[in-house]
Design a protein around this motif. Structure first.
Motif, PDB file in Angstrom:
ATOM      1  N   GLU A   1      -6.816   4.354  -2.727  1.00 26.63           N
ATOM      2  CA  GLU A   1      -6.442   4.979  -1.453  1.00 26.63           C
ATOM      3  C   GLU A   1      -5.793   3.950  -0.525  1.00 26.63           C
ATOM      4  N   ILE A   2      -6.269   2.708  -0.604  1.00 29.71           N
ATOM      5  CA  ILE A   2      -5.681   1.639   0.222  1.00 29.71           C
ATOM      6  C   ILE A   2      -4.289   1.295  -0.323  1.00 29.71           C
ATOM      7  N   GLN A   3      -4.201   1.247  -1.649  1.00 27.78           N
ATOM      8  CA  GLN A   3      -2.899   0.972  -2.277  1.00 27.78           C
ATOM      9  C   GLN A   3      -1.866   2.027  -1.858  1.00 27.78           C
ATOM     10  N   GLN A   4      -2.307   3.280  -1.839  1.00 27.37           N
ATOM     11  CA  GLN A   4      -1.392   4.372  -1.488  1.00 27.37           C
ATOM     12  C   GLN A   4      -0.968   4.287  -0.019  1.00 27.37           C
ATOM     13  N   LYS A   5      -1.933   3.924   0.817  1.00 28.01           N
ATOM     14  CA  LYS A   5      -1.636   3.806   2.249  1.00 28.01           C
ATOM     15  C   LYS A   5      -0.607   2.682   2.483  1.00 28.01           C
ATOM     16  N   LEU A   6      -0.770   1.605   1.729  1.00 29.16           N
ATOM     17  CA  LEU A   6       0.168   0.484   1.838  1.00 29.16           C
ATOM     18  C   LEU A   6       1.560   0.911   1.345  1.00 29.16           C
ATOM     19  N   ARG A   7       1.569   1.637   0.232  1.00 30.18           N
ATOM     20  CA  ARG A   7       2.863   2.098  -0.317  1.00 30.18           C
ATOM     21  C   ARG A   7       3.560   3.006   0.696  1.00 30.18           C
ATOM     22  N   HIS A   8       2.772   3.830   1.355  1.00 37.13           N
ATOM     23  CA  HIS A   8       3.337   4.739   2.344  1.00 37.13           C
ATOM     24  C   HIS A   8       3.968   3.938   3.496  1.00 37.13           C
ATOM     25  N   GLU A   9       3.273   2.888   3.924  1.00 39.39           N
ATOM     26  CA  GLU A   9       3.832   2.049   5.002  1.00 39.39           C
ATOM     27  C   GLU A   9       5.158   1.427   4.549  1.00 39.39           C
ATOM     28  N   LEU A  10       5.173   0.925   3.318  1.00 42.52           N
ATOM     29  CA  LEU A  10       6.387   0.282   2.806  1.00 42.52           C
ATOM     30  C   LEU A  10       7.533   1.301   2.710  1.00 42.52           C
ATOM     31  N   ASP A  11       7.209   2.496   2.206  1.00 44.91           N
ATOM     32  CA  ASP A  11       8.247   3.528   2.053  1.00 44.91           C
ATOM     33  C   ASP A  11       8.810   3.958   3.405  1.00 44.91           C
ATOM     34  N   THR A  12       7.934   4.079   4.389  1.00 48.79           N
ATOM     35  CA  THR A  12       8.431   4.594   5.670  1.00 48.79           C
ATOM     36  C   THR A  12       9.074   3.498   6.529  1.00 48.79           C
ATOM     37  N   MET A  13       8.512   2.312   6.487  1.00 49.82           N
ATOM     38  CA  MET A  13       9.022   1.249   7.371  1.00 49.82           C
ATOM     39  C   MET A  13      10.182   0.457   6.755  1.00 49.82           C
TER      40      MET A  13
ATOM     41  N   GLY B   1      11.659   1.462   3.486  1.00 48.19           N
ATOM     42  CA  GLY B   1      12.511   2.445   2.809  1.00 48.19           C
ATOM     43  C   GLY B   1      12.156   2.527   1.331  1.00 48.19           C
ATOM     44  N   VAL B   2      12.267   3.755   0.801  1.00 48.79           N
ATOM     45  CA  VAL B   2      11.986   3.940  -0.629  1.00 48.79           C
ATOM     46  C   VAL B   2      13.063   3.191  -1.408  1.00 48.79           C
ATOM     47  N   ASN B   3      12.622   2.391  -2.358  1.00 53.08           N
ATOM     48  CA  ASN B   3      13.555   1.616  -3.195  1.00 53.08           C
ATOM     49  C   ASN B   3      14.404   0.609  -2.409  1.00 53.08           C
ATOM     50  N   VAL B   4      13.920   0.210  -1.243  1.00 51.84           N
ATOM     51  CA  VAL B   4      14.578  -0.885  -0.510  1.00 51.84           C
ATOM     52  C   VAL B   4      13.626  -2.082  -0.604  1.00 51.84           C
TER      53      VAL B   4
END
Ligand code: HEM
Length: 505
Positions: free
Chosen positions: A327-339, A341-344
């Motif tokens: 759940e922490i990993q997913q939350k971190l991934r979400h931050e990375l994707d939103t802040m 960018g996906v695949n940036v």
């Protein structure tokens, strides 16, 4: 062992016992030593305490004897500090008095009796070495010069893992590839060099010798000879191996790296515009007569031990925690994707605008502190601590792990919960602004490498989470988090096999 040696040892033991009893009687109760278990002559507390002076065992003693206690380990005094107030006293208020390092027979071999920087006493030599190392290693300019290199190295890791079929199915020991990355991150800074693959013969040689050096220096095996000097003759075999490893290692640094760089400098104009790497600056200091070639080689030795494995252990712990906390990993991934960018791909400047990533790094360094007792400190002269007398040349351990894991000071400290650094502990930084949290120490002898370690940790963990779903191997609920070490460094006992499922963008 020959009989003559045994005879001599027993005789010395006998004389030493008589001496110790006489001295202790003569001394009476004139000085007020910190509390601790009652010592016996010669061995002190060694027979009660044993060799395993890890952070958890020392925490148990702190519970019993308080925030400052003394263990007599044979002839050596070991003072352990276990509260934020006393840590402040040792590292900050009396930073000069307690700013030296203990030496022992093994470290003396690996550091040429303190010709290096990390293990030398506090004084002129240390000041000069720290000054000479600052510009080439420990400034933001260095981060800006090398961050593209670090970003390239992690992109190569991502590519290799994506190309490895086992990674997505049975799993791989990710650490192995990350180790090559960490060597490359640091060898770029030091020598403008990198190793192409895990099979590179020079990389293998280097890794093996560094591994031996760490094992020999961090082992409990030689403690008895360090604590009880009359037993030192029995360490002869051990010390001989240490000397051989030391010679081979220094020779390797010289032949394959230092001399190469000197040769290049004599044929190419190395200027300040990016071409000059750390060792060029250090060689300049040698040319000016500030230090000699041995000092240069010990700087290389220090960076090899202080920089590479510490950062790697922390990355390894961080990844393992993320695997065990999806759940922490997913939350971190979400931050990375939103802040970001996906695949940036995340880059160094991004790390400062990612609070959750920073919290994950901080929480890893709190719960899984790579150097849980800091590098041992020492007082050169008699000193006072909280009303107690601290005899000259005592080894001073600050139990930084306990400071950061004591339930009296932290909410549910045994939980891996990055949110604490966004909620109740939002003001706490890794740079020592709070004496409960000192993963890099604080004060004069604190870790100057923090400026490199934090962005490397951020970029590495960030890129892995951006590119992969990190999972335990099939059929295994969690990866094993059993600790090993603790006396010098704290690492994971079994390097985790991890499934890295590539994300499809
Ligand atoms: C996550 C990674 C790292 C951690 C947790 C860490 C931690 C520490 C700690 C606890 C100390 C001892 C502080 C004390 O005794 O009070 C230390 C010292 C030191 N570290 Fe680090 N370190 C890391 C990475 C690095 C890196 C990347 C470098 C170099 C590029 C480095 C270079 C040094 C040096 C030179 C010292 C000795 C300072 C002195 O004695 O004056 N460290 N480190």
């Amino acid at each position: 062992m020959d009989l003559l040696l045994l005879e001599k040892t027993l005789l010395s033991l006998f004389i030493a016992i008589i001496l110790a009893i006489t001295i202790s009687k003569l001394r009476g109760k004139k000085i007020k030593l910190p509390p601790g278990p009652i010592p016996v002559p010669i061995f002190g507390n060694w027979l009660q305490v044993g060799d395993d002076l890890n952070h958890r065992n020392l925490t148990d003693y702190a519970r019993k004897f308080g925030e400052i206690f003394l263990l007599r380990m044979g002839q050596r005094n070991l003072v352990v500090v276990s509260s934020p107030d006393q840590a402040k006293e040792v590292l900050h208020t009396q930073g000069v008095e307690f700013g030296s390092r203990t030496r022992n027979v093994v470290f003396d071999i690996f550091t040429g009796k303190g010709q290096d920087m990390v293990f030398t006493v506090y004084g002129e030599h240390w000041r000069k070495m720290r000054r000479i190392m600052t510009v080439p290693f420990f400034t933001n300019k260095v981060v800006q010069q090398y961050r593209h290199g670090w970003e390239f190295e992690i992109s190569q890791v991502v590519e290799d893992v994506r190309n490895n079929k086992d990674a997505a199915t049975v799993g791989i020991v990710l650490r192995k590839r990350l180790q090559l990355m960490m060597y490359n991150n640091m060898y770029r800074i030091m020598f403008d060099r990198r190793f192409e693959s895990e099979e590179d013969p020079l990389f293998l040689k280097l890794k093996a010798l560094n591994g031996e050096r760490s094992r020999l220096a961090q082992s409990f095996e030689y403690n008895y000879g360090d604590f009880i000097p009359i037993l030192r003759p029995f360490l002869r075999g051990y010390l001989k191996i240490c000397k051989e490893v030391k010679e081979k290692r220094i020779q390797l640094f010289k032949d394959y790296f230092l001399d190469e760089r000197k040769k290049l400098a004599s044929t190419t104009a190395l200027d300040n515009n990016g071409l000059k790497c750390a060792i060029d600056h250090i060689i300049d200091a040698e040319k000016k007569g500030e230090i000699n070639e041995d000092n240069v080689l010990y700087i290389v030795e220090n960076i090899n031990v202080a920089a590479i494995e510490t950062t790697l252990w922390s990355i390894e712990w961080g990844i393992a925690e993320l695997v065990n906390h999806p759940e922490i990993q997913q939350k971190l991934r979400h931050e990375l994707d939103t802040m970001v960018g996906v695949n940036v791909p995340i880059t160094e400047p991004d790390t400062y605008k990612l609070p959750y990533l920073q919290a994950v790094v901080k929480e890893t360094l709190r719960l899984r502190m790579a150097i849980p007792l800091l590098v041992p400190h020492m007082n050169l002269h008699d000193a006072k601590l909280n009303g107690f007398d601290i005899p000259a040349e005592s080894k001073i351990l600050v139990n930084a792990w306990w400071l950061a894991n004591n339930p009296e000071n932290w909410k549910n400290p045994e939980e891996f919960r990055p949110e604490r650094f966004l909620e109740e502990e939002s003001k706490v930084e890794a740079n020592g602004n709070d004496f409960r949290y000192l993963p890099f120490g604080v004060g004069r002898r604190s870790c100057p490498g923090i400026i490199l370690a934090l962005p490397i940790l951020g970029i590495t963990i960030g890129r892995l989470v951006q590119n992969f779903e990190l999972l335990p191997p099939p059929g295994q609920g969690k990866v094993d988090m059993t600790e090993k070490g603790g006396q010098f460094s704290l690492f994971i006992r079994n390097h985790s096999t991890i499934v890295a499922k590539p994300r499809v963008f």
